[in-house]
Design a protein around this motif. Structure first.
Motif, mmCIF file in Angstrom:
data_model
loop_
_atom_site.group_PDB
_atom_site.id
_atom_site.type_symbol
_atom_site.label_atom_id
_atom_site.label_comp_id
_atom_site.label_asym_id
_atom_site.label_seq_id
_atom_site.Cartn_x
_atom_site.Cartn_y
_atom_site.Cartn_z
ATOM 1 N N LEU A 198 0.836 -1.210 0.000
ATOM 2 C CA LEU A 198 0.000 0.000 0.000
ATOM 3 C C LEU A 198 0.866 1.253 0.000
ATOM 4 C CD1 LEU A 198 -2.888 -0.872 2.493
ATOM 5 C CD2 LEU A 198 -2.807 -1.131 0.004
ATOM 6 N N LEU A 199 1.924 1.246 0.779
ATOM 7 C CA LEU A 199 2.829 2.399 0.804
ATOM 8 C C LEU A 199 3.488 2.588 -0.559
ATOM 9 C CD1 LEU A 199 4.266 4.676 2.312
ATOM 10 C CD2 LEU A 199 5.959 2.986 3.102
ATOM 11 N N GLY A 200 3.871 1.490 -1.188
ATOM 12 C CA GLY A 200 4.464 1.583 -2.521
ATOM 13 C C GLY A 200 3.492 2.160 -3.531
ATOM 14 N N MET A 201 2.201 1.800 -3.410
ATOM 15 C CA MET A 201 1.212 2.333 -4.338
ATOM 16 C C MET A 201 0.994 3.821 -4.110
ATOM 17 S SD MET A 201 -0.395 1.230 -6.894
ATOM 18 C CE MET A 201 -1.617 1.863 -8.026
ATOM 19 N N VAL A 202 0.985 4.251 -2.863
ATOM 20 C CA VAL A 202 0.888 5.685 -2.571
ATOM 21 C C VAL A 202 2.088 6.414 -3.178
ATOM 22 C CG1 VAL A 202 1.015 7.401 -0.713
ATOM 23 C CG2 VAL A 202 -0.542 5.467 -0.511
ATOM 24 N N ALA A 203 3.260 5.799 -3.092
ATOM 25 C CA ALA A 203 4.461 6.408 -3.678
ATOM 26 C C ALA A 203 4.326 6.527 -5.196
ATOM 27 C CB ALA A 203 5.703 5.586 -3.321
ATOM 28 N N LEU A 204 3.762 5.508 -5.844
ATOM 29 C CA LEU A 204 3.590 5.559 -7.300
ATOM 30 C C LEU A 204 2.595 6.659 -7.685
ATOM 31 C CD1 LEU A 204 4.007 4.593 -10.148
ATOM 32 C CD2 LEU A 204 2.396 2.719 -9.723
ATOM 33 N N ILE A 205 1.493 6.770 -6.961
ATOM 34 C CA ILE A 205 0.518 7.834 -7.234
ATOM 35 C C ILE A 205 1.169 9.196 -7.042
ATOM 36 C CG2 ILE A 205 -1.626 8.899 -6.419
ATOM 37 C CD1 ILE A 205 -2.580 6.043 -5.706
ATOM 38 N N ALA A 206 1.931 9.342 -5.967
ATOM 39 C CA ALA A 206 2.618 10.614 -5.710
ATOM 40 C C ALA A 206 3.617 10.925 -6.813
ATOM 41 C CB ALA A 206 3.323 10.554 -4.355
ATOM 42 N N LEU A 207 4.315 9.896 -7.311
ATOM 43 C CA LEU A 207 5.304 10.098 -8.368
ATOM 44 C C LEU A 207 4.635 10.547 -9.668
ATOM 45 C CD1 LEU A 207 8.217 9.871 -9.394
ATOM 46 C CD2 LEU A 207 7.780 7.444 -9.869
ATOM 47 N N VAL A 208 3.508 9.931 -10.014
ATOM 48 C CA VAL A 208 2.792 10.306 -11.235
ATOM 49 C C VAL A 208 2.336 11.752 -11.170
ATOM 50 C CG1 VAL A 208 0.664 9.929 -12.541
ATOM 51 C CG2 VAL A 208 2.056 7.968 -11.827
ATOM 52 N N SER A 256 8.100 -3.326 -3.480
ATOM 53 C CA SER A 256 6.872 -4.051 -3.796
ATOM 54 C C SER A 256 6.915 -4.511 -5.238
ATOM 55 C CB SER A 256 5.657 -3.147 -3.565
ATOM 56 O OG SER A 256 4.486 -3.728 -4.099
ATOM 57 N N ALA A 257 6.827 -5.825 -5.450
ATOM 58 C CA ALA A 257 6.853 -6.352 -6.811
ATOM 59 C C ALA A 257 5.639 -5.883 -7.603
ATOM 60 C CB ALA A 257 6.894 -7.883 -6.769
ATOM 61 N N THR A 258 4.471 -5.835 -6.947
ATOM 62 C CA THR A 258 3.259 -5.374 -7.627
ATOM 63 C C THR A 258 3.435 -3.953 -8.124
ATOM 64 O OG1 THR A 258 1.880 -6.783 -6.227
ATOM 65 C CG2 THR A 258 0.791 -4.965 -7.353
ATOM 66 N N VAL A 259 3.930 -3.087 -7.265
ATOM 67 C CA VAL A 259 4.101 -1.685 -7.631
ATOM 68 C C VAL A 259 5.216 -1.533 -8.655
ATOM 69 C CG1 VAL A 259 4.594 0.634 -6.757
ATOM 70 C CG2 VAL A 259 3.222 -0.945 -5.398
ATOM 71 N N MET A 284 4.636 -0.345 -16.269
ATOM 72 C CA MET A 284 3.553 -0.098 -17.218
ATOM 73 C C MET A 284 3.266 1.400 -17.356
ATOM 74 S SD MET A 284 2.741 -3.002 -18.491
ATOM 75 C CE MET A 284 4.518 -3.307 -18.361
ATOM 76 N N VAL A 285 3.318 2.113 -16.249
ATOM 77 C CA VAL A 285 3.118 3.560 -16.290
ATOM 78 C C VAL A 285 4.234 4.214 -17.101
ATOM 79 C CG1 VAL A 285 3.125 5.672 -14.896
ATOM 80 C CG2 VAL A 285 1.786 3.693 -14.154
ATOM 81 N N ALA A 286 5.473 3.743 -16.924
ATOM 82 C CA ALA A 286 6.602 4.303 -17.679
ATOM 83 C C ALA A 286 6.419 4.091 -19.180
ATOM 84 C CB ALA A 286 7.908 3.674 -17.200
ATOM 85 N N VAL A 287 5.947 2.899 -19.563
ATOM 86 C CA VAL A 287 5.689 2.623 -20.983
ATOM 87 C C VAL A 287 4.616 3.570 -21.513
ATOM 88 C CG1 VAL A 287 4.767 0.927 -22.609
ATOM 89 C CG2 VAL A 287 6.416 0.221 -20.859
ATOM 90 N N TRP A 340 -5.045 5.414 -13.826
ATOM 91 C CA TRP A 340 -5.921 4.274 -14.137
ATOM 92 C C TRP A 340 -5.081 3.045 -14.481
ATOM 93 C CZ3 TRP A 340 -6.421 1.059 -18.324
ATOM 94 C CH2 TRP A 340 -7.499 0.166 -18.279
ATOM 95 N N VAL A 341 -4.032 3.225 -15.265
ATOM 96 C CA VAL A 341 -3.161 2.097 -15.608
ATOM 97 C C VAL A 341 -2.518 1.522 -14.348
ATOM 98 C CG1 VAL A 341 -1.003 1.472 -16.767
ATOM 99 C CG2 VAL A 341 -2.706 2.822 -17.970
ATOM 100 N N ALA A 342 -2.064 2.390 -13.451
ATOM 101 C CA ALA A 342 -1.459 1.922 -12.204
ATOM 102 C C ALA A 342 -2.454 1.096 -11.394
ATOM 103 C CB ALA A 342 -0.961 3.113 -11.389
ATOM 104 N N LEU A 343 -3.703 1.571 -11.287
ATOM 105 C CA LEU A 343 -4.724 0.839 -10.541
ATOM 106 C C LEU A 343 -5.068 -0.481 -11.224
ATOM 107 C CD1 LEU A 343 -7.170 3.729 -9.560
ATOM 108 C CD2 LEU A 343 -5.642 2.473 -8.034
ATOM 109 N N PHE A 344 -5.131 -0.471 -12.560
ATOM 110 C CA PHE A 344 -5.464 -1.694 -13.281
ATOM 111 C C PHE A 344 -4.414 -2.775 -13.036
ATOM 112 C CE2 PHE A 344 -5.515 -4.519 -16.943
ATOM 113 C CZ PHE A 344 -6.868 -4.785 -17.092
ATOM 114 N N VAL A 345 -3.140 -2.402 -13.112
ATOM 115 C CA VAL A 345 -2.077 -3.372 -12.875
ATOM 116 C C VAL A 345 -2.084 -3.829 -11.428
ATOM 117 C CG1 VAL A 345 0.415 -3.752 -12.923
ATOM 118 C CG2 VAL A 345 -0.669 -2.420 -14.735
#
Length: 429
Positions: free
Chosen positions: A174-184, A215-218, A224-227, A379-384
């Motif tokens: 969950l923390l990794g996902m918050v980090a990804l959202i913050a990064l985007v 986090s492997a998931t993140v 995918m977000v980078a692509v 949306w792509v981040a959430l889908f993955v």
């Protein structure tokens, strides 16, 4: 207090609580948290009434999914708790409607500063546990013995020992996902010319947290977000045949990479420090599918996130003495709880969200494309994430998905909401 300020404060609380609900529950426990959420929903209801929101204007897939979840209590394994889960779902959707009624720039500011604040709080929290307490910290309301599994720790206090951190959420994924959202959000704000002096700090902090959570998931979601970022930049710079060639090459490379990952799965998981069965997910998926097949058309009844006191969910995700309270795949979770009908409705909701996100980017003027790309990237981040976690249909994931699904219907749903001002390309430092 001006109405707009009041609603902005409420929206900030909604986003913060949805993103770190585990932290709130770890402090005050489930009963008090339930009361707090109930009061929040009441406040949301009052604000929506004052805005004269037209709920009948909500997107059809969103209404249909919520209705399906609610009526499933009639045949659910646990009808009472299924109804409770449906009420929470409806309250979450209405909270997202309130957030969506704010101007787009205000929503971005709320998400940006809330996510960054949670990352800073997580670093300070982990440092406190590691340097001051010097022992694992459990949820404050619980009384666990010291020798229980580390999965039950709020924090293991291993930040300076090379271990993964969980932050205030108590969960590294969950923390990794918050980090990804913050990064985007931070990256797109920087590309749009915002935060001109401080943007390196807001981009670097999520990257640091990403490295500490591992986090492997993140990690896959980030790839995918980078692509997608590459494809968006290519679309902006090269239209027509050149872009389609780039898109085709990217798809071909992606398929090759997927093939290599599947063909060398054991090596990949070993490199990431994970088990080949994805930390027991294959076992959980098998049990979830078996339970779902007992009622494949309409499912066994909506519950949302599994409640640890409701059978058979109290044992369905048990692995090595630890009980996990989700299917670790949002699509399988939907299938088990709402059957094939629910999967179709969930797919329709996803389609509506991504179509709106693509439309916002396509229609955006040149100077506004960076900020208007944020919904599509998230949306792509959430889908993955949904391929390995069930979080995208509860709490913050559901709030973001609802906002994306509403999209251009904002003014129709909340005619009294302030109009969204043009998104500037530069900002004061």
């Amino acid at each position: 207090m001006p109405a707009q300020t009041r609603r902005t404060l409420l929206a900030t609380w909604i986003v913060a609580n949805a993103a770190c609900g585990d932290a709130v529950r770890n402090v005050i426990g489930y009963p008090a948290w339930g009361v707090l959420v109930g009061l929040t929903f009441l406040w949301v209801g009052v604000e929506l009434w004052l805005l004269r929101v037209r709920l009948w204007r909500l997107p059809v897939p969103l209404v249909a999914f919520a209705a399906m979840a609610t009526v499933s209590a009639a045949w659910a394994i646990s009808p009472g708790w299924s109804l409770v889960g449906s009420i929470v779902l409806i309250g979450t959707i209405l909270s997202a409607v309130l957030v969506a009624s704010l101007p787009y720039r205000t929503i971005l500011d709320i998400v940006h500063w809330t996510m960054q604040g949670l990352l800073i709080a997580s670093l300070l929290f982990e440092a406190f546990v590691a340097l001051v307490l010097r022992r694992p910290l459990f949820p404050l309301w619980a009384d666990y013995p010291d020798d229980v599994s580390g999965e039950l720790h709020w924090s293991s206090g291993v930040m300076f020992e090379g271990g993964r951190i969980s932050g205030v959420m108590g969960n590294a994924n969950l923390l990794g996902m918050v980090a990804l959202i913050a990064l985007v959000v931070a990256g797109c704000r920087a590309a749009a010319g915002l935060d001109r002096r401080t943007w390196p700090a807001w981009v670097a902090l999520p990257i640091l947290i990403h490295a500490l959570t591992r986090s492997a998931t993140v990690l896959f979601a980030t790839a995918m977000v980078a692509v997608l970022v590459f494809l968006v930049v290519a679309w902006v710079r090269w239209r027509g045949a050149a872009f389609y060639r780039i898109f085709g090459i990217a798809v071909a490379i992606g398929l090759v990479c997927v093939g290599l990952i599947v063909g060398n799965w054991a090596t990949v998981t070993d490199f990431l420090g994970r088990d080949a069965d994805m930390t027991g997910r294959f076992d959980i998926w098998g049990r979830v599918i078996d339970l779902g097949l007992t009622s494949p058309v309409v499912g066994v009844g909506y519950l949302g996130y599994w409640l640890p006191w409701v059978p058979p969910f109290d044992r369905l995700g048990e692995l090595h003495g630890m009980v996990y309270l989700q299917a670790h795949d949002v699509w399988l979770d939907v299938f088990m709880q709402l059957g094939i009908v629910g999967v179709l409705l969930w797919g329709g909701l996803q389609y509506r969200a991504v179509a709106n996100s693509l439309g916002a980017l396509y229609r955006a003027p040149i100077g506004e494309r960076a900020l208007n790309a944020i919904p599509l990237l998230l949306w792509v981040a959430l889908f993955v994430q949904g391929l390995a976690e069930s979080r995208p249909w509860i709490e913050f994931g559901m709030i973001l998905l609802t906002i994306f699904a509403i999209g251009p219907l904002r003014r129709q749903i909340a005619p009294r909401a302030p109009r969204t001002e043009a998104i500037p390309t530069v900002s004061a430092p």
